[in-house]
Write a protein that holds these residues in place. Structure first.
Motif, short mmCIF file in Angstrom:
data_model
loop_
_atom_site.label_atom_id
_atom_site.label_comp_id
_atom_site.label_asym_id
_atom_site.label_seq_id
_atom_site.Cartn_x
_atom_site.Cartn_y
_atom_site.Cartn_z
N ILE A 49 0.82 -1.23 0.03
CA ILE A 49 -0.08 0.12 0.02
C ILE A 49 0.65 1.06 0.01
O ILE A 49 0.52 2.35 -0.57
N GLU A 50 2.01 1.40 0.64
CA GLU A 50 2.92 2.34 0.52
C GLU A 50 3.20 2.79 -0.81
O GLU A 50 3.36 3.72 -1.34
N ILE A 51 3.73 1.56 -1.58
CA ILE A 51 4.12 1.77 -3.00
C ILE A 51 3.05 2.22 -3.53
O ILE A 51 3.40 3.09 -4.78
N ALA A 52 1.73 1.70 -3.57
CA ALA A 52 0.64 2.10 -4.36
C ALA A 52 0.26 3.51 -4.17
O ALA A 52 0.07 4.23 -5.00
N LEU A 53 0.23 4.04 -2.69
CA LEU A 53 0.08 5.35 -2.58
C LEU A 53 1.09 6.36 -3.14
O LEU A 53 0.75 7.20 -3.75
N PHE B 26 5.16 6.06 7.58
CA PHE B 26 5.59 5.08 6.64
C PHE B 26 6.69 3.91 7.45
O PHE B 26 7.28 4.54 8.06
N ALA B 27 6.18 2.71 7.06
CA ALA B 27 6.95 1.70 7.99
C ALA B 27 8.34 1.56 7.25
O ALA B 27 9.20 1.46 7.96
N ASP B 28 8.49 1.91 6.16
CA ASP B 28 9.77 1.88 5.29
C ASP B 28 10.41 3.12 5.06
O ASP B 28 9.77 4.18 4.67
N ILE C 98 -6.21 7.19 -8.50
CA ILE C 98 -5.94 8.38 -7.66
C ILE C 98 -7.25 8.39 -6.56
O ILE C 98 -7.10 8.79 -5.47
N ILE C 99 -8.40 7.82 -7.01
CA ILE C 99 -9.40 7.78 -5.90
C ILE C 99 -9.44 6.91 -4.87
O ILE C 99 -9.76 7.25 -3.48
N ASP C 100 -8.55 6.06 -4.72
CA ASP C 100 -8.00 5.27 -3.69
C ASP C 100 -7.00 5.78 -2.74
O ASP C 100 -6.62 5.18 -1.53
N ALA C 101 -6.40 6.96 -3.14
CA ALA C 101 -5.25 7.58 -2.43
C ALA C 101 -5.77 7.95 -0.99
O ALA C 101 -4.96 7.22 -0.13
N GLU C 102 -6.78 8.37 -0.56
CA GLU C 102 -7.32 8.57 0.72
C GLU C 102 -7.21 7.41 1.44
O GLU C 102 -6.86 7.36 2.66
N ASP C 103 -7.98 6.39 1.07
CA ASP C 103 -8.16 5.11 1.76
C ASP C 103 -6.64 4.54 2.17
O ASP C 103 -6.53 4.08 3.07
N LEU D 237 -2.53 3.40 6.18
CA LEU D 237 -1.09 3.63 6.40
C LEU D 237 -1.13 4.12 7.99
O LEU D 237 -0.27 4.10 8.90
N TYR D 238 -2.02 5.38 8.20
CA TYR D 238 -2.00 5.92 9.12
C TYR D 238 -2.15 5.00 10.40
O TYR D 238 -1.83 5.03 11.45
N ASP D 239 -3.18 4.28 10.36
CA ASP D 239 -3.83 3.32 11.29
C ASP D 239 -2.88 2.28 11.62
O ASP D 239 -2.54 1.94 12.84
N LEU D 240 -2.14 1.96 10.55
CA LEU D 240 -0.94 0.95 10.85
C LEU D 240 0.04 1.68 11.77
O LEU D 240 0.74 0.93 12.74
#
Length: 502
Positions: A30-34, A57-59, A113-118, A123-126
């Motif tokens: 997900i980090e890469i996708a964002l 970000f974890a990485d 791009i629509i999925d960016a906020e999700d 990532l924030y929750d993680l």
């Protein structure tokens, strides 16, 4: 010995074939996708920049890429694999994962791009989960530790403070509110005030002039009540707390129905006086018998009967007193939340007084001014979080005593900068009788006759000077003060000057 292979086999069998372990929650895909979505369309950054930070970000490499994207976008430039290339040409960490080619692969694998906020919220929750794990490990390690300077209660307060900070940073539901929705809420508040007795929008003080000037003590406000020793600031705060606790009022629900509520729920933190001393003051105010005489037992049978009857009348008042000394803001917040849970509501908080509080358990302020700043910010944050007025008492500096006119000013607040800045309302309590009584000339002289005439004018008179009010005007409110009963009350209108005459 040949027991070692058997032991290994046993461990493998118990773990289901392969040794297992838990790693902190993360989602690199997900980090890469964002990041890919941002590199393809920079508008994706706008959807997450309000709540997502590089450290979420974890990485670590991905965090630095996100930070570099933000710098370029905020300058009005485009963040693309080509424009970011020069930022990472000599970055060894990025080279290990593929260098500039890695950025291009990110962009090529981008989702909508629509999925960016999700993605950002995930990532924030993680990140919050990883922070909780880290906090929990620290709490366990510190509890196992043998630090003699920190006892168990202080460790709990420190953990609560860190947990609250983590919860505060986790508020990502804020942002703009539509004007029409906010307007409806404001109109509902105005309607409730219009229909309520006294036309108050806030918690009543029981003092008509002060209620008229302030509209009551407003929700989410930090109100400072200051005065020199002997002025009666604790007595005034106690009077206000008791008046609020016994006042009945109508409450307007969201569905438009009205319910009658008997008394506000008040949390009173007394860091200087004991709970018994405060209750004696309230008892004296309500019964009309001096608290000093009650304490010493120097009362008549009739007076004892008055005290007994008064105690029965006020016993159901929902004032909850905490007289723990040297409380921190985090401990105070925890106790208020607990009271809110147990009582179902909390309408007002009183703190007596700011200078006796201490900062956060793990804070190391450079000086007392910084510590007071942390305390006042914490109290203001508490008022907003619980949506209640917080009435906090404060000392004044000795500069007052050096002036001919001893009425306090904003600059007289001790550590005044932060207190004045954070407060929504600043009030001073002042009694001319206190100072004039210390200037008594020799009896039998003309000066003594003049002094006595002046004393008669100010006898049992007090002023509350509203020096700052964020939502309204400033003015003076004159009150009746009965020193023997430590009781403030309303004065009859006199029509003098521009003061509020009650």
């Amino acid at each position: 010995m040949n027991s070692s292979p058997a032991t290994v086999t046993s461990l493998t069998e118990r773990s289901g074939g392969e040794p297992s372990y838990r790693s902190p929650p993360a989602n690199i895909e997900i980090e890469i996708a964002l990041l890919g979505a941002i590199l393809v369309n920079n508008r994706a950054y706008e959807k997450v920049s309000e709540f997502l930070l590089p450290e979420h970000f974890a990485d670590g490499v991905h965090g630095r890429i996100f930070e570099a994207c933000g710098k370029l976008i905020e300058r009005g430039q485009q963040a693309t694999p080509a424009t970011l290339r020069r930022y990472f040409e000599n970055d060894a960490d990025l080279a290990d994962v593929g260098g500039a080619r890695y950025l291009a692969e990110m962009a090529a694998s981008a989702f909508n791009i629509i999925d960016a906020e999700d993605y950002g919220r995930t990532l924030y929750d993680l990140h919050l989960r990883r922070s909780l794990i880290e906090l929990g490990e620290d709490v366990v390690n510190e509890a196992y530790g043998a630090d003699l300077d920190i006892n168990a209660v202080q460790q709990i307060e420190k953990a609560e403070h860190r947990l609250f900070e983590l919860a505060s940073t986790g508020q990502i539901e804020g942002g703009f509110q539509a004007f029409d929705r906010t307007l409806v809420k404001a109109l509902q508040m105005a309607e409730s005030a219009f229909r309520r007795e006294g036309m108050l929008t806030g918690v009543t003080t029981g003092l008509e002039g002060l209620d008229k000037l302030l509209g009551g003590l407003q929700r989410s406000d930090l109100l400072i009540l200051a005065g020199r020793p002997g002025m009666g600031k604790t007595a005034l705060a106690t009077n206000i707390a008791f008046n609020a606790a016994r006042a009945s009022f109508e409450e307007l629900a969201e569905n438009g129905t009205r319910t009658r509520v008997d008394g506000h729920v008040v949390a009173l933190f007394s860091l200087e006086m004991s709970a018994e001393q405060l209750v004696l003051r309230i008892l004296a105010e309500h019964s009309g018998v001096s608290s000093d005489r009650v304490r010493r037992g120097a009362i008549t049978n009739d007076e004892f009967q008055k005290v007994f009857v008064a105690s029965q009348e006020i016993s159901k008042s929902r004032i909850f007193i905490d007289d723990t000394p040297a409380l921190s803001v985090s401990a105070l917040r925890t106790r208020c939340r607990r009271l809110l849970r147990t009582q179902g509501r909390l309408d007002m908080i009183v703190v007596d007084y700011i200078q006796l509080m201490r900062g956060s358990p793990n804070g190391r302020p450079e000086n007392r001014v910084q510590e007071i700043s942390e305390i006042t910010r914490g109290l203001k944050g508490l008022a907003k979080e619980l949506d209640v007025p917080v009435l906090a008492l404060s000392q004044l500096s000795r500069a007052v005593e050096q002036r001919e006119d001893k009425r306090p000013q904003l600059s007289d607040l001790r550590e005044s900068g932060s207190i004045e800045q954070d407060a929504d309302v600043v009030m001073f309590v002042y009694r001319e009788e206190y100072y004039l009584g210390r200037k008594e000339p020799a009896e039998g002289t003309a000066e003594h006759a003049e002094w006595q005439a002046e004393m008669d004018k100010v006898h049992n008179m007090a002023e509350v000077i509203v020096a700052k009010q964020r939502h309204g005007p400033t003015d003076k409110v004159r009150l009746l003060f009965e020193a023997e009963l430590t009781r403030f009350g309303n004065l009859a209108p006199t029509g003098m000057g521009g003061d509020v005459p009650f």
